[in-house]
Design an enzyme around this catalytic site. Structure first.
Site, PDB file in Angstrom:
ATOM      1  N   ARG A 120      10.157   1.761  -6.772  1.00 13.67           N
ATOM      2  CA  ARG A 120       9.260   1.621  -5.831  1.00 13.67           C
ATOM      3  C   ARG A 120       8.753   0.375  -5.733  1.00 13.67           C
ATOM      4  NH1 ARG A 120       3.481   3.380  -5.264  1.00 13.67           N
ATOM      5  NH2 ARG A 120       3.023   4.252  -3.247  1.00 13.67           N
ATOM      6  N   TRP A 123       3.822   3.828 -12.925  1.00 11.86           N
ATOM      7  CA  TRP A 123       3.380   2.400 -12.483  1.00 11.86           C
ATOM      8  C   TRP A 123       2.571   1.879 -14.166  1.00 11.86           C
ATOM      9  CZ3 TRP A 123       1.723   0.501  -7.587  1.00 11.86           C
ATOM     10  CH2 TRP A 123       1.021  -0.640  -7.837  1.00 11.86           C
ATOM     11  N   HIS A 159      -0.190  11.121  -6.809  1.00 16.16           N
ATOM     12  CA  HIS A 159      -0.414  10.023  -7.644  1.00 16.16           C
ATOM     13  C   HIS A 159      -0.892  10.752  -8.905  1.00 16.16           C
ATOM     14  CE1 HIS A 159       0.683   6.608  -4.902  1.00 16.16           C
ATOM     15  NE2 HIS A 159       1.645   7.329  -5.069  1.00 16.16           N
ATOM     16  N   ASN A 171       0.691   3.568   1.072  1.00 15.92           N
ATOM     17  CA  ASN A 171       0.142   3.772  -0.243  1.00 15.92           C
ATOM     18  C   ASN A 171      -1.091   4.492  -0.214  1.00 15.92           C
ATOM     19  OD1 ASN A 171       0.448   3.382  -3.517  1.00 15.92           O
ATOM     20  ND2 ASN A 171      -1.551   2.443  -3.062  1.00 15.92           N
ATOM     21  N   GLU A 172      -1.683   5.597  -1.069  1.00 15.90           N
ATOM     22  CA  GLU A 172      -3.013   6.382  -1.188  1.00 15.90           C
ATOM     23  C   GLU A 172      -3.866   5.983   0.224  1.00 15.90           C
ATOM     24  OE1 GLU A 172      -4.369   4.760  -4.694  1.00 15.90           O
ATOM     25  OE2 GLU A 172      -2.510   5.588  -6.102  1.00 15.90           O
ATOM     26  N   GLU A 183       3.463   7.967  -8.444  1.00 16.23           N
ATOM     27  CA  GLU A 183       2.766   7.193  -9.447  1.00 16.23           C
ATOM     28  C   GLU A 183       2.075   7.996 -10.379  1.00 16.23           C
ATOM     29  OE1 GLU A 183      -0.040   4.152  -8.191  1.00 16.23           O
ATOM     30  OE2 GLU A 183       1.052   3.579  -6.721  1.00 16.23           O
ATOM     31  N   TYR A 223      -3.256  10.375 -12.167  1.00 20.04           N
ATOM     32  CA  TYR A 223      -4.045   9.450 -12.970  1.00 20.04           C
ATOM     33  C   TYR A 223      -5.177  10.391 -13.596  1.00 20.04           C
ATOM     34  CZ  TYR A 223      -1.521   5.393 -11.007  1.00 20.04           C
ATOM     35  OH  TYR A 223      -0.734   4.634 -10.748  1.00 20.04           O
TER      36      TYR A 223
END
Length: 444
Positions: A78, A278, A220, A153-154, A249, A222
């Protein structure tokens, strides 16, 4: 991601039940495309992303990283690009695609300027991101076998995350109206983490907005996903709706209360979901670098885990067949259906399907459909004839006793109105033959 962990508001995941929805039948697609919940290549071969993120827009001279990433066994990279509003502009899209192709990796191209829109004042909108892709159309058309367009992205922060639905749907429509046939990837709001569940609960409107029915959702993961239950609950709920998803991610548990990376890769492998770690190197927070200072000989602890660890890239990545990777046998028509009607006239039907198989294993799916009256629960049973063994299941509580298998509804998909359906899936080992068993369904 650049210092995103500090930007994310602390939040508790709220568990809310919902019913199953079924997407309309996809139109014929060019190149990489969505088939059911899976990404497949133009020849119908399933493709599961196993790769990393490369922060190219900030390190445009680090082109040797593409070969270094491929050397890990990755089948996807990516690539971070910029529109020029915050970073870039990335005018080297043809060269990036060539680097991906020469290194035999699928290329996920993403515009990073949209990160945190609505909360980050400098961020670009998804509409502006769509304009960037349209300005690069000449480099992208004809690359549908090799390129996935990750629109932005995001794209929404934590302020008014609900705007994600319309903004994403409109960006998809704009790209399709301009002739793009590529597989599109759309990131969640809340800096990609969707902790308010906007994407989880509203993605049908976004997926339906795609006239090509060729969009995959991207979560994503996290610090919001710091427990196994938070990860499996999110994946279960998206999978219950029959929506395609990748983990675009994720980081790792470098400190207490950080992301549970071991559960992420284990669940991704068991469910056939793609993942992209990531990031390769050069991140503003070096704790998330996989290699130190772009040196492939200096894998960090995170790099060792994602490249060489259990369910990591080396153990699970399969090269795309467009580059000559090994093909696997896929079966979508092996189904059986039977109905059991207990006292009280309640009934349900179970349809058993082998959706994908490979040497030594396969993925199965069972669709349960209520009869002419509503039901509050269901139990499906079958007996394997060829020594198959269940290894993992989702959207149902599945138990085995020898060759006999019993599956009972989860707490969120047992209640079905007349004629409504719910689906559960599983992976299993096989010894060569894989005869479809006769499945029975009992309603309550």
């Amino acid at each position: 991601m650049r210092s995103r962990i500090a930007m994310i508001s602390a939040a508790l995941l709220v568990v809310a039940g919902f019913g199953l929805t079924v997407l309309p039948q996809a139109q014929a697609a060019v190149g990489l495309h969505v088939s059911g919940t899976r990404i497949v290549e133009a020849n119908g071969q399933p493709f599961t992303m196993r790769g990393v993120n490369h922060p190219h827009v900030w390190y445009t001279g680090r082109t040797s990283s593409f070969a270094d990433i491929k050397a890990t066994g990755a089948n996807t990279v990516r690539v971070v690009l910029g529109t020029g509003k915050r970073w870039g502009p990335s005018d080297d899209v043809p060269a990036v695609i060539d680097l991906c192709k020469r290194n035999r990796m699928i290329c996920v191209l993403e515009v990073h300027d949209t990160t945190g829109y609505g909360e980050e004042a400098a961020a670009a909108s998804l509409d502006e991101a769509a304009d960037y892709w349209i300005s690069r159309k000449g480099a992208l058309v004809g690359q549908e076998d090799y390129v996935v367009i990750n629109i932005g992205n995001e794209p929404i922060g934590n302020v008014d995350a609900a705007q994600w639905t319309d903004a994403t749907a409109n960006a998809i429509k704009k790209l399709r109206a301009n002739g793009f046939q590529h597989l599109l990837m759309v990131d969640a709001p809340n800096w990609g983490q969707d902790w308010q569940h906007v994407m989880r609960d509203n993605a049908k409107a976004v997926l339906d907005a795609d006239s090509a029915r060729n969009t995959v959702l991207s979560i994503h993961m996290y610090s919001v996903y710091n427990t196994a239950s938070s990860i499996t609950d999110y994946l279960d709920r998206v999978q219950a709706k029959g929506w395609p998803l990748v983990i675009g991610e994720f980081g790792w548990r470098f400190a207490p209360n950080e992301v549970d990376d071991e559960t992420i890769v284990r669940e991704a492998q068991a469910r056939g979901l793609g993942y992209l770690a990531w990031s390769w190197s050069g991140n503003s927070d070096p704790i998330l670098d996989m290699v130190a200072e772009f040196d492939p000989a200096r894998l960090t602890t995170w790099g060792q885990r994602i490249v060489n660890g259990p369910n990591g890239i080396k153990a699970t990545a399969k090269e795309a067949t467009i580059f000559g990777g090994t093909t696997t046998t896929t079966t979508t028509s092996t189904t059986t259906t039977t109905t059991t009607t207990p006292g009280g006239g309640l009934a349900c039907t179970a349809r058993y399907t082998v959706v994908h198989q490979w040497p030594g294993g396969f993925q199965g799916e069972v669709r349960v459909t209520a009869g002419s009256a509503p039901i509050k629960g269901w139990t499906v049973g079958w007996t394997f004839a060829d020594g198959q063994t269940i290894t993992n299941a989702w959207n149902a509580a599945v138990t085995s006793s020898g060759s006999a298998v019993t599956a009972r509804n989860a707490n969120y998909n047992g209640t079905l109105s007349a004629g409504a359906s719910a689906t559960f899936g599983f992976t299993a080992t096989s010894r060569g033959a894989n005869t479809a068993p006769m499945a029975s369904c009992t309603a309550s």
